[in-house]
Design a protein around this motif. Structure first.
Motif: not given
Length: 211
Positions: A1-12, A107-116
């Motif tokens: 099975m193929k897996h994608i690891v996405w970045d957040w800021n500037g990507t999604l 992401s290299m953004w703070r986890h407590e902000r990213l998840v919400p």
């Protein structure tokens, strides 16, 4: 099975305007001329403190980096409220699920902000795992966080494709033995992305085609 690891800021999350405007606010007291997205991409690099030193033309004084970083995040967290997901994100995540592949977010953004934030956009169910920087983590390069992320997922790195907008994403992929596809919608110039040797795309739909 193929897996994608996405970045957040500037990507999604299409937040380049918020990043540029927040950076301009940081350096307004220093008398620097405001940058547009192209001007920002021309000077952007990681670690960010080194980028700031180039903008100022000098080394940062003791305690100055911490003050600049706080100012950036205060402005960014205000300006990001006007930003949205990149074009085609919801359709793309659903499309990948339908292929039988899996996906996660690092992401290299703070986890407590990213998840919400991910939850508010309604896309959290697509991801097996969502990781940002925890309180005790200091950031820096993404490679060691990618290693921990892939290990926690229990996936074979040879089946992983990292999709992100920076050279740091490419380096993180190489570090774990994965491949990368790099997207021009973020903070890095096409020239610098192409220099990694990985494919470079102008849309996330194109990235998924390659994946």
């Amino acid at each position: 099975m193929k897996h994608i690891v996405w970045d957040w800021n500037g990507t999604l999350f299409h937040d380049i305007d918020a990043v540029v405007d927040a950076t301009n606010e940081v350096f307004r007291p220093y008398g620097l001329s405001p940058m547009d997205a192209a001007g920002f991409r021309a000077v952007y690099s990681r670690p960010i403190w080194a980028c700031y030193e180039r903008l100022l033309g000098r080394a940062l004084a003791e305690g100055e980096w911490e003050a600049l970083d706080r100012s950036f995040h205060d402005n960014y967290h205000r300006l990001m409220l006007t930003c949205d997901l990149a074009e085609g994100v919801r359709e793309g995540l659903k499309r990948w699920d339908e292929t039988g592949g899996s996906q996660s977010l690092l992401s290299m953004w703070r986890h407590e902000r990213l998840v919400p934030a991910v939850a508010e956009f309604g896309i959290a169910p697509h991801f097996r795992r969502v990781d940002g920087l925890r309180e005790a983590e200091s950031g820096g390069h993404k490679a060691r966080y990618m290693a921990a992320h892939v290990q926690a997922l229990g996936v074979d790195p040879a089946t992983v494709t990292v999709i992100g907008d920076s050279v740091d994403d490419a380096d993180a992929a190489v570090h774990v033995g994965a491949r990368a596809i790099l997207y021009t919608g973020g903070m890095t110039t096409r020239r610098d992305l192409e220099a990694t040797g990985f494919p470079v795309v102008d849309s996330l739909a194109e990235a998924l085609d390659l994946a």
